[in-house]
Design a protein around this motif. Structure first.
Motif, short mmCIF file in Angstrom:
data_model
loop_
_atom_site.label_atom_id
_atom_site.label_comp_id
_atom_site.label_asym_id
_atom_site.label_seq_id
_atom_site.Cartn_x
_atom_site.Cartn_y
_atom_site.Cartn_z
N ASP A 184 -104.77 -9.13 36.76
CA ASP A 184 -103.81 -9.48 37.52
C ASP A 184 -103.57 -11.09 38.77
O ASP A 184 -102.72 -11.44 38.95
N ALA A 185 -104.63 -10.91 38.84
CA ALA A 185 -105.09 -12.86 39.72
C ALA A 185 -104.61 -13.36 38.94
O ALA A 185 -104.07 -15.06 39.35
N LEU A 186 -104.67 -13.63 37.87
CA LEU A 186 -103.74 -15.07 36.78
C LEU A 186 -102.62 -14.95 36.89
O LEU A 186 -101.59 -14.07 36.81
N PRO A 187 -101.95 -16.68 37.34
CA PRO A 187 -100.51 -16.50 37.66
C PRO A 187 -99.95 -16.23 36.11
O PRO A 187 -100.21 -16.84 34.63
N LEU A 188 -98.50 -16.05 36.81
CA LEU A 188 -98.15 -16.45 35.25
C LEU A 188 -97.25 -17.20 35.50
O LEU A 188 -97.24 -18.02 35.98
N PRO A 189 -96.69 -17.98 33.77
CA PRO A 189 -96.55 -19.16 33.44
C PRO A 189 -94.91 -19.06 34.50
O PRO A 189 -94.87 -17.77 34.49
N PRO A 190 -94.20 -20.19 34.93
CA PRO A 190 -93.17 -20.21 35.86
C PRO A 190 -92.43 -19.94 34.84
O PRO A 190 -92.15 -20.84 33.66
N PRO A 191 -90.98 -19.30 35.40
CA PRO A 191 -90.12 -19.62 34.02
C PRO A 191 -89.57 -21.04 33.84
O PRO A 191 -89.91 -21.54 34.22
N PRO A 192 -88.33 -21.11 32.72
CA PRO A 192 -88.15 -22.37 32.79
C PRO A 192 -87.26 -22.55 33.45
O PRO A 192 -86.44 -21.97 33.91
N GLN A 193 -86.60 -23.97 33.37
CA GLN A 193 -85.97 -24.47 34.73
C GLN A 193 -83.76 -23.87 34.04
O GLN A 193 -82.94 -23.76 34.31
N SER A 194 -83.69 -23.23 32.83
CA SER A 194 -83.27 -23.22 31.93
C SER A 194 -82.79 -21.97 31.60
O SER A 194 -81.71 -21.12 31.38
N ALA A 195 -84.00 -20.86 32.36
CA ALA A 195 -83.31 -19.50 32.17
C ALA A 195 -82.51 -19.37 32.70
O ALA A 195 -81.39 -19.46 33.68
N ALA A 196 -81.30 -18.02 32.14
CA ALA A 196 -80.46 -16.99 32.28
C ALA A 196 -80.63 -16.19 33.57
O ALA A 196 -80.95 -15.70 33.85
N ARG A 197 -79.20 -16.31 34.49
CA ARG A 197 -79.92 -15.68 35.84
C ARG A 197 -78.67 -14.97 35.07
O ARG A 197 -77.18 -14.47 35.47
N LEU A 198 -79.29 -13.42 35.32
CA LEU A 198 -77.96 -12.27 34.50
C LEU A 198 -77.95 -10.87 36.01
O LEU A 198 -78.43 -10.80 36.98
N PRO A 199 -76.24 -10.67 35.33
CA PRO A 199 -76.01 -9.64 36.61
C PRO A 199 -76.43 -8.98 37.02
O PRO A 199 -76.56 -7.51 38.05
N ALA A 200 -76.69 -8.04 36.28
CA ALA A 200 -77.57 -6.57 35.52
C ALA A 200 -78.97 -6.60 34.23
O ALA A 200 -78.33 -6.73 33.42
N PRO A 201 -79.09 -5.28 35.30
CA PRO A 201 -80.10 -4.64 33.92
C PRO A 201 -79.23 -4.32 32.35
O PRO A 201 -79.53 -4.97 31.27
#
Length: 306
Positions: A184-201
């Motif tokens: 788990d110490a391996l970092p995840l790639p960052p989300p793209p700048q275009s990622a959508a922000r959703l209001p709820a699951p």
């Protein structure tokens, strides 16, 4: 190249006996398998041992066993390892419940399927090493004797070296929490700048359908995200990106997850895919990455459908 555990008494009831063997030829596989299966056949209160391996290896083993082959179960490893590492946990737990003797007693010879999908990616390989590591905790209460057989012709030296660290008795074994923290110490790639922000699951289903995921799959993906959020929320932020089957959703939580077994422990009596918690999420999705932040920070759960 061949490393056999050799025949030895099975573990006492209630103690998982997790072994490893390495081989580089069909003959070496058979030489490793025969004493292990003989041990299982001689063990009291056990059903017949089972060999799970590639078809060619099973054929060689049948020939070597001769008439004794009728007392051994044979399963093509492509039929056993049918999905993710979490699916393999479910398969193993269900098989023990249906077929093992008292306390989970049975001898299983298991060759992971490394070549059936044209080889596994480094990411897939990491998840299978996690599965091997966590098996020591997940199946600890069972008196199952498992011999994981690694073919260097398909698994490769890097995978074999990592697998040694996940198996007791190899001389390089790491306690599961240590190895999981390293993975788990391996970092995840960052989300793209275009990622959508959703209001709820609950918004994930409609978003995924809008990205081209068929309605039934979008609903299943949405339920998987909702199950993770319900088990580990509250959720501070939801990001989503990708298209069609490669849809990704990241939940940014207000608290840590901490438990390395989260989502790997089968719910009691719930069937193979009860729609609850991270267990369901892991059964549905190809990748589920959990990363806890610094002390006092929340966790991230990143889910990719396929």
């Amino acid at each position: 190249m061949s490393t056999s555990t050799g025949a030895r008494p099975a573990a006492a009831q209630g103690q998982f006996d997790h072994r490893m063997a390495v081989f580089g030829s069909d003959d070496a596989f058979v030489a490793t398998a025969l004493p292990f299966l003989a041990e299982g056949l001689a063990a009291p209160d056990e059903p017949p041992p089972v060999a799970i391996a590639a078809p060619g290896l099973l054929a060689a083993l049948r020939d070597a066993l001769g008439a004794a082959a009728r007392d051994v179960g044979f399963i093509d490893h492509a039929d056993w390892y049918t999905g993710t590492a979490a699916n393999a946990v479910a398969q193993g737990a269900a098989y023990l419940a249906a077929n093992a003797g008292p306390g989970g007693r049975i001898h299983l010879l298991m060759e992971p399927d490394w070549a059936g999908r044209a080889g596994r990616s480094p990411r897939e390989s990491t998840e299978w090493i996690r599965y091997e590591c966590l098996s020591n905790l997940l199946f600890a209460p069972f008196a199952t004797t498992a011999l994981c057989a690694y073919d260097v012709r398909t698994a490769g030296p890097a995978v074999v070296d990592a697998a040694r660290r996940a198996h007791p008795g190899t001389g390089v074994y790491e306690q599961p929490p240590v190895l999981v923290r390293e993975l788990d110490a391996l970092p995840l790639p960052p989300p793209p700048q275009s990622a959508a922000r959703l209001p709820a699951p609950e918004a994930v289903r409609a978003w995924a359908a809008g990205q081209g995921l068929p309605a039934a799959h979008a609903g299943r993906f949405g339920r998987a995200v909702e199950a993770a959020a319900a088990a580990h929320g509250p959720v501070a932020e939801i990001l989503a990106w990708g298209e069609e089957a490669a849809c990704v959703c990241e939940l940014r939580l207000c608290r840590a997850v901490a438990d390395p077994l989260a989502g790997f422990v089968p719910p009691p009596g719930g069937g193979p895919e009860p729609e609850q918690g991270l267990w369901f999420t892991r059964q549905v999705c190809a990748y589920v990455d959990v990363r806890d932040g610094a002390p006092g920070d929340g966790a991230r759960i990143r889910v990719q459908y396929a």
